[in-house]
Structures are given as C-alpha cells and as structure tokens.
Design a protein around this motif. Structure first.
Motif, PDB file in Angstrom:
ATOM      1  N   SER A   6       0.827  -1.195   0.000  1.00  0.00           N
ATOM      2  CA  SER A   6       0.000   0.000   0.000  1.00  0.00           C
ATOM      3  C   SER A   6       0.862   1.246   0.000  1.00  0.00           C
ATOM      4  CB  SER A   6      -0.919  -0.002   1.223  1.00  0.00           C
ATOM      5  OG  SER A   6      -1.703   1.155   1.237  1.00  0.00           O
ATOM      6  N   LEU A   7       0.363   2.282  -0.618  1.00  0.00           N
ATOM      7  CA  LEU A   7       1.115   3.528  -0.750  1.00  0.00           C
ATOM      8  C   LEU A   7       1.342   4.219   0.577  1.00  0.00           C
ATOM      9  CD1 LEU A   7       2.394   5.668  -2.570  1.00  0.00           C
ATOM     10  CD2 LEU A   7       0.138   6.560  -2.997  1.00  0.00           C
ATOM     11  N   PHE A   8       0.371   4.213   1.459  1.00  0.00           N
ATOM     12  CA  PHE A   8       0.485   5.047   2.643  1.00  0.00           C
ATOM     13  C   PHE A   8       0.286   4.295   3.953  1.00  0.00           C
ATOM     14  CE2 PHE A   8       1.231   8.590   0.159  1.00  0.00           C
ATOM     15  CZ  PHE A   8       0.430   8.497  -0.959  1.00  0.00           C
ATOM     16  N   ASP A   9       0.325   2.969   3.934  1.00  0.00           N
ATOM     17  CA  ASP A   9       0.321   2.195   5.171  1.00  0.00           C
ATOM     18  C   ASP A   9       0.966   0.847   4.907  1.00  0.00           C
ATOM     19  OD1 ASP A   9      -1.616   0.430   4.133  1.00  0.00           O
ATOM     20  OD2 ASP A   9      -3.245   1.635   4.916  1.00  0.00           O
ATOM     21  N   ARG A 122       1.109  16.833  -0.605  1.00  0.00           N
ATOM     22  CA  ARG A 122       0.202  16.089  -1.488  1.00  0.00           C
ATOM     23  C   ARG A 122       0.764  14.703  -1.782  1.00  0.00           C
ATOM     24  NH1 ARG A 122      -0.293  20.042  -6.492  1.00  0.00           N
ATOM     25  NH2 ARG A 122       1.952  19.989  -6.169  1.00  0.00           N
ATOM     26  N   ARG A 123      -0.149  13.724  -1.870  1.00  0.00           N
ATOM     27  CA  ARG A 123       0.259  12.380  -2.308  1.00  0.00           C
ATOM     28  C   ARG A 123       0.743  12.497  -3.750  1.00  0.00           C
ATOM     29  NH1 ARG A 123      -5.017   9.679   0.260  1.00  0.00           N
ATOM     30  NH2 ARG A 123      -4.131   9.183   2.299  1.00  0.00           N
ATOM     31  N   VAL A 144      -0.267   7.082 -11.896  1.00  0.00           N
ATOM     32  CA  VAL A 144      -1.236   7.701 -10.980  1.00  0.00           C
ATOM     33  C   VAL A 144      -2.629   7.144 -11.240  1.00  0.00           C
ATOM     34  CG1 VAL A 144      -2.392   9.870 -10.367  1.00  0.00           C
ATOM     35  CG2 VAL A 144       0.103   9.810 -10.583  1.00  0.00           C
ATOM     36  N   ASP A 145      -3.018   7.042 -12.510  1.00  0.00           N
ATOM     37  CA  ASP A 145      -4.345   6.535 -12.863  1.00  0.00           C
ATOM     38  C   ASP A 145      -4.530   5.096 -12.362  1.00  0.00           C
ATOM     39  OD1 ASP A 145      -6.882   6.933 -14.086  1.00  0.00           O
ATOM     40  OD2 ASP A 145      -6.182   5.964 -15.932  1.00  0.00           O
ATOM     41  N   ALA A 146      -3.496   4.274 -12.546  1.00  0.00           N
ATOM     42  CA  ALA A 146      -3.577   2.884 -12.075  1.00  0.00           C
ATOM     43  C   ALA A 146      -3.632   2.836 -10.553  1.00  0.00           C
ATOM     44  CB  ALA A 146      -2.382   2.082 -12.590  1.00  0.00           C
ATOM     45  N   TRP A 147      -2.758   3.622  -9.905  1.00  0.00           N
ATOM     46  CA  TRP A 147      -2.776   3.638  -8.435  1.00  0.00           C
ATOM     47  C   TRP A 147      -4.154   4.029  -7.926  1.00  0.00           C
ATOM     48  CZ3 TRP A 147      -0.164   1.736  -4.560  1.00  0.00           C
ATOM     49  CH2 TRP A 147      -0.589   2.099  -3.287  1.00  0.00           C
ATOM     50  N   ASN A 148      -4.705   5.097  -8.464  1.00  0.00           N
ATOM     51  CA  ASN A 148      -5.997   5.596  -7.984  1.00  0.00           C
ATOM     52  C   ASN A 148      -7.127   4.611  -8.247  1.00  0.00           C
ATOM     53  OD1 ASN A 148      -4.810   7.874  -6.925  1.00  0.00           O
ATOM     54  ND2 ASN A 148      -5.334   9.173  -8.670  1.00  0.00           N
ATOM     55  N   ALA A 149      -7.042   3.856  -9.347  1.00  0.00           N
ATOM     56  CA  ALA A 149      -8.063   2.839  -9.626  1.00  0.00           C
ATOM     57  C   ALA A 149      -7.981   1.709  -8.601  1.00  0.00           C
ATOM     58  CB  ALA A 149      -7.880   2.282 -11.035  1.00  0.00           C
ATOM     59  N   GLY A 153      -9.333   5.112  -1.908  1.00  0.00           N
ATOM     60  CA  GLY A 153      -9.305   5.812  -0.632  1.00  0.00           C
ATOM     61  C   GLY A 153      -7.976   6.489  -0.340  1.00  0.00           C
ATOM     62  N   GLU A 154      -6.983   6.284  -1.197  1.00  0.00           N
ATOM     63  CA  GLU A 154      -5.644   6.848  -1.013  1.00  0.00           C
ATOM     64  C   GLU A 154      -5.189   7.520  -2.303  1.00  0.00           C
ATOM     65  OE1 GLU A 154      -3.322   3.445   0.014  1.00  0.00           O
ATOM     66  OE2 GLU A 154      -4.089   3.364   2.054  1.00  0.00           O
ATOM     67  N   ARG A 155      -6.030   8.377  -2.848  1.00  0.00           N
ATOM     68  CA  ARG A 155      -5.778   8.962  -4.167  1.00  0.00           C
ATOM     69  C   ARG A 155      -4.521   9.825  -4.200  1.00  0.00           C
ATOM     70  NH1 ARG A 155      -9.448   8.198  -7.811  1.00  0.00           N
ATOM     71  NH2 ARG A 155      -8.900  10.032  -9.033  1.00  0.00           N
ATOM     72  N   VAL A 156      -3.729   9.598  -5.219  1.00  0.00           N
ATOM     73  CA  VAL A 156      -2.579  10.447  -5.526  1.00  0.00           C
ATOM     74  C   VAL A 156      -3.115  11.625  -6.329  1.00  0.00           C
ATOM     75  CG1 VAL A 156      -0.450  10.588  -6.889  1.00  0.00           C
ATOM     76  CG2 VAL A 156      -0.903   8.576  -5.467  1.00  0.00           C
ATOM     77  N   VAL A 157      -2.685  12.835  -5.982  1.00  0.00           N
ATOM     78  CA  VAL A 157      -3.211  14.030  -6.639  1.00  0.00           C
ATOM     79  C   VAL A 157      -2.136  14.844  -7.353  1.00  0.00           C
ATOM     80  CG1 VAL A 157      -5.160  14.220  -5.058  1.00  0.00           C
ATOM     81  CG2 VAL A 157      -3.023  15.431  -4.543  1.00  0.00           C
ATOM     82  N   SER A 158      -0.884  14.384  -7.283  1.00  0.00           N
ATOM     83  CA  SER A 158       0.214  15.153  -7.859  1.00  0.00           C
ATOM     84  C   SER A 158       1.213  14.209  -8.496  1.00  0.00           C
ATOM     85  CB  SER A 158       0.886  15.971  -6.745  1.00  0.00           C
ATOM     86  OG  SER A 158       2.004  16.670  -7.223  1.00  0.00           O
ATOM     87  N   GLY A 159       1.849  14.681  -9.551  1.00  0.00           N
ATOM     88  CA  GLY A 159       2.879  13.898 -10.202  1.00  0.00           C
ATOM     89  C   GLY A 159       3.990  14.796 -10.685  1.00  0.00           C
ATOM     90  N   GLY A 160       5.174  14.233 -10.802  1.00  0.00           N
ATOM     91  CA  GLY A 160       6.306  15.023 -11.269  1.00  0.00           C
ATOM     92  C   GLY A 160       7.388  14.163 -11.880  1.00  0.00           C
TER      93      GLY A 160
END
Length: 198
Positions: A6-9, A122-123, A144-149, A153-160
């Motif tokens: 998981s991205l954030f836990d 931001r995530r 980001v699109d794949a992660w968010n799909a 509940g843990e949406r990424v909102v930024s990319g770089g």
C-alpha cells in the motif's frame, strides 16, 4: 498475485492477474509518445544508458528503503543518487516506497512506478529519469491513474518528473495530470486499435 504494498500504510494489496497486459513504457513507445532513438544513438551507447538507468533506479530505491550500501555504490551511479538526494533535501519530500508495480483493472495495463510519497503536502508519484524525459508525463499519468483505480481511498493528486544528472544535480517538472491523463487514455485507445489490426 501480490504485486504492490500500500502507498500510505503497511497493508498488502492483492492484485489481478496482468499476464498479457501491455506495460506502460511499451504503450508509450509503440504510439510514438516517447523519445525517438531510431538510429540517432549507437546501440552500445543506448545499452549503456539503459544499464545506467536501471542501476540508478535500484540505488534510489535503496535510498528510499534506507538500505543503500554506500561502499558498494558504483562511482558512475553516485552523482545521479546525489542528484536525487539533493532533490529530496531541497523539496522536503517524504518518500514512502519505490519501484512498485501497479495495474489498471479497467484499462488493462501494468507498470512500475519509480517513487511514491508526499511532496508539498500532497500524495505524489514521481518518475526518476537519467536521460531523455520526453513522454515521462504520460508515464506518471498512467501510474497515478492505475494507483488511484486500485486505491480509491488513497488517491494520488500530484505527479512530477525528476531528471537526475551526472553532475549531482536535478531538474524537477510538475506534471499536469488532467492533460497528461487525457493523452495517456488516447494512447491506450490507439495502442488497442493497432493491436486489433495486427
């Protein structure tokens, strides 16, 4: 198949079977959105750049995990790692993981994002580059699109995109995710149409 944490836990995410699904970089290359290296660069130079890129990605992932063996770090890779560290220090980002597999259950593609964590509160997903970055914004959008799909509940909102260089520096560019995601979806449609014609 277990593909990503998981991205954030600390939970483990169980994913679908992605056998036969195209990889993000293959789609980008096939539809012509990435750098065009056709004949412009000798094959031995290109191969060396690919090896260097993989080594830098592995080293950055080790930095993120906190297990980089400094004594064993190839001196040719060190300046790129220094560039990443400089970016991390100057941006104040908080890396959570690196080199994580993702897949989109609806669009049916898979890939490996380079870096994920927090940037400017931001995530964020980052793509780390050691050379040409053309088309990298579409990679970021795809990840980001794949992660968010997979993790609504843990949406990424930024990319770089962080381009690390052989002089220990970096260049950072934020990705316009809505625009890049539109192009990415169009690329998937074109890729699919080409596959049906073959």
């Amino acid at each position: 198949v277990v593909m990503a944490d998981s991205l954030f836990d600390d939970r483990v995410v169980v994913m679908m079977d992605v056998t036969g699904w195209p990889r993000v970089t293959r789609v980008i290359r096939t539809v012509g959105l990435g750098p065009d290296f056709s004949g412009a660069i000798p094959i031995n130079v290109m191969a060396a750049a690919q090896v260097r890129g993989r080594a830098v990605h592995e080293a950055v992932a080790s930095v993120v995990r906190g297990d980089l063996d400094e004594a064993a770090l190839d001196p040719r890779v060190r300046p790129y790692v220094d560039g990443y560290r400089l970016f991390a220090a100057e941006s104040g980002c908080q890396a959570l993981a690196a080199e994580v597999e993702v897949a989109h259950p609806t669009w049916r593609y898979a890939g490996r994002l380079d870096w994920r964590g927090w940037l400017r509160g931001r995530r964020t997903v980052l793509d780390i580059k050691t050379g040409a970055a053309e088309g990298a914004e579409y990679q970021v959008a795809a990840y980001v699109d794949a992660w968010n799909a997979q993790h609504p509940g843990e949406r990424v909102v930024s990319g770089g995109i962080v381009v690390v260089t052989d002089d220990g520096r970096y260049k950072y560019r934020e990705v316009d995710l809505p625009a890049a995601t539109n192009v990415w979806h169009a690329a998937l449609v074109v890729y699919g149409a080409r596959g049906r014609r073959a």
